[in-house]
Design a protein around this motif. Structure first.
Motif, mmCIF file in Angstrom:
data_model
loop_
_atom_site.group_PDB
_atom_site.id
_atom_site.type_symbol
_atom_site.label_atom_id
_atom_site.label_comp_id
_atom_site.label_asym_id
_atom_site.label_seq_id
_atom_site.Cartn_x
_atom_site.Cartn_y
_atom_site.Cartn_z
ATOM 1 N N TYR A 276 11.890 -73.546 8.971
ATOM 2 C CA TYR A 276 11.790 -74.316 10.210
ATOM 3 C C TYR A 276 10.379 -74.889 10.347
ATOM 4 O O TYR A 276 9.404 -74.157 10.532
ATOM 5 N N ALA A 277 10.273 -76.202 10.243
ATOM 6 C CA ALA A 277 8.997 -76.879 10.444
ATOM 7 C C ALA A 277 8.733 -77.017 11.938
ATOM 8 O O ALA A 277 9.665 -77.160 12.739
ATOM 9 N N LEU A 278 7.483 -76.965 12.321
ATOM 10 C CA LEU A 278 7.109 -77.007 13.735
ATOM 11 C C LEU A 278 6.076 -78.094 13.979
ATOM 12 O O LEU A 278 5.129 -78.258 13.206
ATOM 13 N N THR B 112 0.391 -79.164 22.058
ATOM 14 C CA THR B 112 -0.320 -77.950 21.671
ATOM 15 C C THR B 112 -0.621 -77.986 20.177
ATOM 16 O O THR B 112 0.196 -78.459 19.387
ATOM 17 N N THR B 113 -1.761 -77.466 19.775
ATOM 18 C CA THR B 113 -2.099 -77.376 18.360
ATOM 19 C C THR B 113 -1.339 -76.208 17.741
ATOM 20 O O THR B 113 -1.494 -75.057 18.169
ATOM 21 N N VAL B 114 -0.515 -76.510 16.765
ATOM 22 C CA VAL B 114 0.306 -75.474 16.125
ATOM 23 C C VAL B 114 0.236 -75.646 14.609
ATOM 24 O O VAL B 114 -0.171 -76.685 14.104
ATOM 25 N N GLY B 115 0.665 -74.603 13.896
ATOM 26 C CA GLY B 115 0.747 -74.687 12.451
ATOM 27 C C GLY B 115 2.017 -75.402 12.037
ATOM 28 O O GLY B 115 2.799 -75.860 12.877
ATOM 29 N N SER B 116 2.252 -75.464 10.742
ATOM 30 C CA SER B 116 3.409 -76.211 10.243
ATOM 31 C C SER B 116 4.715 -75.441 10.367
ATOM 32 O O SER B 116 5.794 -76.026 10.272
ATOM 33 N N ASN B 117 4.621 -74.107 10.567
ATOM 34 C CA ASN B 117 5.813 -73.279 10.731
ATOM 35 C C ASN B 117 5.564 -72.237 11.818
ATOM 36 O O ASN B 117 4.411 -71.883 12.095
ATOM 37 N N GLY B 118 6.662 -71.747 12.408
ATOM 38 C CA GLY B 118 6.532 -70.713 13.420
ATOM 39 C C GLY B 118 6.452 -69.326 12.809
ATOM 40 O O GLY B 118 6.633 -69.145 11.604
ATOM 41 N N THR C 76 12.254 -78.137 13.298
ATOM 42 C CA THR C 76 13.121 -78.953 12.452
ATOM 43 C C THR C 76 13.521 -78.202 11.190
ATOM 44 O O THR C 76 12.700 -77.555 10.547
ATOM 45 N N THR C 77 14.802 -78.298 10.853
ATOM 46 C CA THR C 77 15.296 -77.756 9.596
ATOM 47 C C THR C 77 16.239 -78.775 8.969
ATOM 48 O O THR C 77 16.861 -79.577 9.684
ATOM 49 N N THR C 78 16.333 -78.787 7.655
ATOM 50 C CA THR C 78 17.182 -79.755 6.960
ATOM 51 C C THR C 78 18.126 -79.054 5.993
ATOM 52 O O THR C 78 17.872 -77.935 5.550
#
Length: 214
Positions: A41-43, A48-54, A99-101
């Motif tokens: 799951y990409a984030l 808000t400043t977040v990383g690429s994944n949770g 997001t997931t694909t």
């Protein structure tokens, strides 16, 4: 001749697509330990400043101690930061897109479907390839969503969960949890399978003509 036609029809049915689970649909936190980042799951966030994944959460501490649905062996909550109880969005509503694909190349997209459930803090809308297919309004119970043939495309499909975290200056974490209950899609027989079947039908036709002229 009628028997040959029946056999031919049965032969075609034997190479028709058959249903399998959709590959690439993962429950949040599945196969990841607490504290790890779920790379399925990409984030992203516009607020808000977040990383690429949770990050995968753990039971026993806020907000999973009597607030959010408890994690199970089937799925876990994901949060934007490694500190699962961190207060976010103190003055402005936060917006987070998970997001997931999954790829339906080699499958019949027109036959695909799935049923699932999700929860979010505070609310969420789920989209499949840009089309809304469900909403969630809480973190203490599940909301369902599903997709049928018209929602899928050939090739890569994109599921997006847009989560809104209402502004609050203390005790204000956010997260997402997703579970897929059922899924299926029909496989597409490969070209060489069709070629073999057509060759077989041609041979059957030749045998039929010989019988008719005998």
């Amino acid at each position: 001749m009628k028997n040959l036609v029946l056999v031919a029809a049965m032969g075609l049915a034997s190479v028709n697509a058959y249903a399998v689970d959709i590959v690439g649909l993962y429950n949040t936190g599945a196969s990841f330990s607490a504290g790890a980042q779920d790379t399925n799951y990409a984030l992203s966030s516009t607020t808000t400043t977040v990383g690429s994944n949770g990050y995968v959460t753990a039971n026993g501490s806020f907000p999973l101690a009597g607030n959010w649905l408890a994690n199970t062996a089937t799925s876990s909550w994901l949060t934007p930061t490694a500190s699962q109880g961190e207060t976010l969005d103190p003055s402005v509503d936060g917006l987070y897109t998970w997001t997931t694909t999954f790829d339906l190349t080699g499958y019949d997209a027109a036959s695909a479907s799935f049923n699932a459930q999700f929860a979010a803090d505070n609310s969420a809308i789920v989209y499949l390839n840009g089309n809304q297919i469900g909403t969630s309004s809480g973190f203490s119970s599940w909301s369902t969503f599903s997709a049928t043939a018209g929602n899928f495309v050939a090739g890569v499909n994109t599921l997006s969960f847009v989560v809104t975290n209402q502004a609050q200056d203390f005790g204000n974490p956010t997260g997402l949890r997703v579970e897929f209950l059922t899924s299926n899609v029909a496989t597409v027989p490969e070209a060489d399978t069709y070629a073999l079947m057509l060759a077989g039908f041609g041979l059957m036709g030749l045998v039929a003509r010989r019988k008719n002229t005998a």
